[in-house]
Design a protein around this motif. Structure first.
Motif, PDB file in Angstrom:
ATOM      1  N   UNK A  95       2.758 -28.690   1.721  1.00 64.77           N
ATOM      2  CA  UNK A  95       4.051 -29.364   1.563  1.00 64.77           C
ATOM      3  C   UNK A  95       5.189 -28.365   1.408  1.00 64.77           C
ATOM      4  N   UNK A  96       4.926 -27.226   0.773  1.00 61.92           N
ATOM      5  CA  UNK A  96       5.940 -26.173   0.712  1.00 61.92           C
ATOM      6  C   UNK A  96       6.258 -25.652   2.108  1.00 61.92           C
ATOM      7  N   UNK A  97       5.222 -25.468   2.911  1.00 63.39           N
ATOM      8  CA  UNK A  97       5.422 -25.000   4.289  1.00 63.39           C
ATOM      9  C   UNK A  97       6.248 -26.012   5.077  1.00 63.39           C
ATOM     10  N   UNK A  98       5.912 -27.294   4.958  1.00 64.87           N
ATOM     11  CA  UNK A  98       6.657 -28.335   5.668  1.00 64.87           C
ATOM     12  C   UNK A  98       8.111 -28.381   5.222  1.00 64.87           C
ATOM     13  N   UNK A  99       8.321 -28.358   3.907  1.00 67.84           N
ATOM     14  CA  UNK A  99       9.677 -28.466   3.376  1.00 67.84           C
ATOM     15  C   UNK A  99      10.563 -27.359   3.918  1.00 67.84           C
ATOM     16  N   UNK A 100      10.016 -26.141   3.970  1.00 69.66           N
ATOM     17  CA  UNK A 100      10.822 -24.981   4.340  1.00 69.66           C
ATOM     18  C   UNK A 100      10.906 -24.798   5.848  1.00 69.66           C
ATOM     19  N   UNK A 101      10.253 -25.698   6.594  1.00 68.74           N
ATOM     20  CA  UNK A 101      10.405 -25.723   8.044  1.00 68.74           C
ATOM     21  C   UNK A 101      11.468 -26.722   8.484  1.00 68.74           C
ATOM     22  N   UNK A 102      11.970 -27.528   7.537  1.00 69.41           N
ATOM     23  CA  UNK A 102      12.950 -28.560   7.879  1.00 69.41           C
ATOM     24  C   UNK A 102      12.317 -29.918   8.076  1.00 69.41           C
ATOM     25  N   UNK A 103      11.098 -30.072   7.610  1.00 72.82           N
ATOM     26  CA  UNK A 103      10.337 -31.309   7.793  1.00 72.82           C
ATOM     27  C   UNK A 103      10.411 -32.185   6.555  1.00 72.82           C
ATOM     28  N   UNK A 104      10.161 -33.480   6.707  1.00 69.44           N
ATOM     29  CA  UNK A 104       9.907 -34.300   5.519  1.00 69.44           C
ATOM     30  C   UNK A 104       8.559 -33.902   4.927  1.00 69.44           C
TER      31      UNK A 104
END
Length: 593
Positions: A428-437
C-alpha cells in the motif's frame, strides 16, 4: 453488485452479439464478392471480344469494383475482429473482479532481486502487484508502470497521476477501446530506441546531383525500355539503367543501415497512430496529439515502402526507379521535420497507456481511497488490506505510528499473518507513492522510501549463505537509514534467523536500537518474545503488537487481526505433532499454556 461488473457483462454480451452478426455477414459477403468479381471478369473478356476499346474501357470498372469489394470485405472482418477483442477484454476484467488476474503479464523479466523491496513485496511475477495492475499494451507504457512501482514518484507526478487516473476512470469504455487498438502490438523498447537513434542520424542523400538523379532515373528507365524494344541491338538500351545501378552501388551500405534502424516499425507505427488518434479524444492528452497522427501514419507508410527491398523482386524496382533511395529521401525529409516531436509522441503514448492501467484499477475498485500526504512524520491507516488477497476473505487492520525513529514489533505464532501484514503495509505504501488509490478506508503518511528484508536466500554464484545474504541486506538498510538522504520505512521479517538464539537476540536488540537512534522507522515481525521487553525501556520507541491463534479442539483458528501487546499463543508444537513428530502431550500442553 460492483458497477464495473455490470458494465463488463453488458459490454461482453453486446460485443459477442456484434461478433456473431459480423462473422455471418463476412461469410455471406465472401460469396457475393466472388460471384461479382467472376461476373465482371467474364464481362471484361466479352468486352475485349467485342472490341479492344470496349475491353480497355471496362478494365477500370473491373478494378474499381473489385477494390471496393475487397475493402468492404476487410471492413466487415475488422468489425468482427474488434468485437471479438472487446468481448475478450471484458471477459478478462470479469475474471479480475473475481480475483483471477493470471491472464495479465506479470513482468517476470522486470524483477531485480537486489531492489530495496521488489522481491519481498511481490511486485513482479505470478500473482504479483504488477500482474494485478497491468493493462498496458505498449512496451513504453509497461516500463513506465513498472518504474512507478519501483520508486516513489515526486509530488507533482504523483498528483498528476491521481487527477488523470480519476478522469479516465470515469471513461471505462474509452480505456477499453484504447486497449483494443493496442491488442497484439508486441513492440519493444529496443525497437523504440532504434527509432530514436535513427532520428539523430544525418540525412542519407546530401549530394545535390544525386537528388537530381532521383527525379531523372524513372524517365531514363522508360526510355531504356523503349530503346530495348525499338533499337537493334536491344542491349544498347541498357545504358539508361547505368545511373540507377551506380547510385544503388554508392548507397547500398547506407540503405542497409537505415533499413536496420526502421525495419518492421511500419506496422507498429500504424498502430501507434491509431492509439494517438484515440488519445486525441481525451482532454488530458497533450495539445499536439492531433498533429502527430497524420505524421506518424506518413512515417509508417514510408517505412513500409522501404521494407519492399526485402522482396525477392525488389531489384526490378531498384533499377527501374531507385526505389530505396526515393523512400530514403522521403524519410530524410520526415526526420528533419519531426526530429524533436517523435520522442514526445512516443512518451505520450506510454503515459496514456500507463494511465489506462491506473484508471482501470480505480474503476474496478471504487471502494479504495486516495492517500493523504503530510509533512508530519506519521503513517496512519484504517481498514488496511492486502490488494492481492481476494476481497471475500480479506482481513484488514489499522496502524498508527510515527516515522521518526519508531518501531512496531509484531510477535505471533506461525501462519498467524505477520508476513502478510508486512506485505500489506509495504504494497500500500508503494501504491500510494505511485499516485494510486490504496486498499484502505483511510491512509495518511509522510513520503517514505521502503526497504525490506524478508526473503534472503543463498547465492551459490557468490558462495553466499542465507545468513550472510541477510547481513548484507541489513547493511544496505542501515546505510540508507544512517545517510538520512531519505525517510526510510523498513519491513523486517524474522531478522538474523540464520544464527543461534543467543546471537540472534543480541544482534536484534542492537539493530533495533541503532535504527531508532538514526531515526529509522518500520515494522519488525519476530518469534523472539524476549525483544518485547524493549517497549518497557525508558524513553522506548518500540511498541508491541501481536497476531494470535486460538485452538478449538484439534483445530487452529486464525483471525489475522493485529492486537496491542505480546503474543501469548503458539502453534508450532501442535503443527509438528500433526506432521508425525512424536511430541509428548505434556510438552504440547506446556506450550499452549
Amino acid at each position: 453488485m460492483n458497477p464495473a461488473q455490470d458494465f463488463y457483462e453488458q459490454l461482453r454480451t453486446r460485443q459477442l452479439s456484434l461478433y456473431a452478426t459480423s462473422k455471418k455477414e463476412y461469410d455471406r459477403f465472401a460469396i457475393v464478392r466472388l460471384v461479382v468479381i467472376l461476373a465482371l471478369l467474364v464481362a471484361v473478356v466479352l468486352a475485349f471480344g467485342y472490341s479492344f476499346l470496349a475491353g480497355f474501357l471496362s478494365l477500370p470498372v473491373f478494378v474499381g469494383v473489385s477494390y471496393f469489394l475487397v475493402k468492404k470485405h476487410d471492413s466487415i472482418k475488422r468489425t468482427a475482429d474488434r468485437a471479438e477483442i472487446r468481448a475478450a477484454l471484458a471477459d478478462r476484467e470479469l475474471g479480475a473482479l473475481n480475483h483471477d488476474f493470471r491472464v495479465f503479464d506479470g513482468g517476470d523479466d522486470l524483477l531485480d532481486p537486489a531492489h530495496p523491496y521488489a522481491l519481498d513485496l511481490d511486485i513482479f511475477g505470478p500473482h504479483s502487484l504488477f500482474q494485478f495492475l497491468n493493462r498496458t499494451v505498449t512496451a513504453g507504457g509497461r516500463r513506465s508502470l513498472a518504474d512507478a512501482l519501483l520508486a516513489p514518484q515526486d509530488q507533482d507526478k504523483r498528483a498528476r497521476t491521481q487527477v488523470q487516473g480519476k478522469d479516465l476512470s470515469a471513461m471505462p469504455a474509452w480505456c477499453l477501446e484504447f486497449r483494443m487498438l493496442g491488442e497484439g502490438l508486441n513492440d519493444s523498447l529496443a525497437q523504440q530506441q532504434r527509432l530514436r537513434d535513427w532520428l539523430l542520424r544525418p540525412a542519407v542523400v546530401q549530394s545535390g546531383l544525386d537528388k537530381a538523379l532521383l527525379y531523372v532515373i524513372p524517365f531514363l528507365t522508360i526510355g531504356s525500355i523503349a530503346a530495348m524494344l525499338l533499337i537493334d541491338p536491344w542491349f544498347v538500351g541498357l545504358i539508361g539503367l547505368v545511373p540507377a545501378v551506380l547510385l544503388y552501388r554508392k548507397y547500398s551500405a547506407a540503405i542497409a543501415t537505415e533499413h536496420a534502424y526502421t525495419s518492421a516499425m511500419g506496422s507498429l507505427l500504424k498502430q501507434y497512430a491509431d492509439l494517438l488518434q484515440h488519445a486525441d479524444g481525451w482532454s488530458g492528452a497533450s495539445a499536439d496529439v492531433a498533429r502527430s497522427v497524420p505524421a506518424i501514419r506518413k512515417l509508417s507508410y514510408y517505412i513500409s515502402q522501404l521494407d519492399v527491398r526485402s522482396n525477392p523482386f525488389a531489384m526490378l524496382v531498384e533499377l527501374g526507379g531507385a526505389w530505396s533511395m526515393q523512400w530514403l529521401t522521403n524519410l530524410d525529409g520526415w526526420r528533419e521535420t519531426y526530429r524533436e516531436e517523435l520522442p514526445v509522441w512516443l512518451d505520450t503514448i506510454a503515459r496514456v497507456d500507463t494511465l489506462v492501467s491506473w484508471a482501470t484499477l480505480r474503476y474496478n475498485h471504487p471502494d479504495w481511497v486516495d492517500p493523504e500526504f503530510t509533512d508530519e512524520p506519521v503513517f496512519q491507516a484504517t481498514g488496511l488490506g492486502h490488494p492481492l488477497l481476494n476481497p471475500a476473505g480479506r482481513i484488514t487492520n489499522d496502524i498508527d505510528m510515527r516515522t521518526d525513529g519508531h518501531i512496531h514489533l509484531v510477535t505471533g505464532s506461525n501462519m498467524a499473518g505477520k508476513s502478510t501484514w508486512l506485505r500489506t503495509v509495504g504494497i500500500n505504501l508503494v501504491l500510494a507513492q505511485a499516485g494510486s488509490p490504496v486498499c484502505a478506508l483511510h491512509l495518511r503518511q509522510r513520503p517514505l522510501h521502503v526497504w525490506t528484508s524478508m526473503r534472503t536466500q543463498d547465492d551459490l554464484s557468490e558462495s553466499t549463505s542465507s545468513f550472510y545474504a541477510e547481513l548484507k541486506r541489513l547493511q544496505s538498510i542501515i546505510r540508507a537509514v544512517s545517510e538520512k538522504d531519505e525517510d526510510v520505512f523498513f519491513l523486517l521479517d524474522e531478522i538474523l534467523k540464520g544464527t543461534n538464539s543467543r546471537d540472534r537476540h543480541t544482534g536484534s536488540r542492537a539493530l533495533i536500537r541503532q535504527l531508532i537512534r538514526d531515526q529509522g522507522a518500520g515494522i519488525i515481525a519476530t518469534h523472539d518474545l524476549e525483544l518485547a521487553v524493549l517497549e518497557n525501556e525508558p524513553g522506548s520507541r518500540v511498541e508491541n503488537y501481536a497476531m494470535e491463534v486460538q485452538t478449538r479442539g484439534d483445530d487452529l483458528v486464525f483471525d489475522y487481526k493485529l492486537h496491542p501487546g505480546v503474543c501469548t499463543s503458539f502453534n508450532a508444537t501442535a503443527l509438528m505433532a500433526r506432521m508425525g513428530i512424536e511430541i509428548p502431550a505434556e510438552e504440547i500442553k506446556l506450550h499452549h499454556d
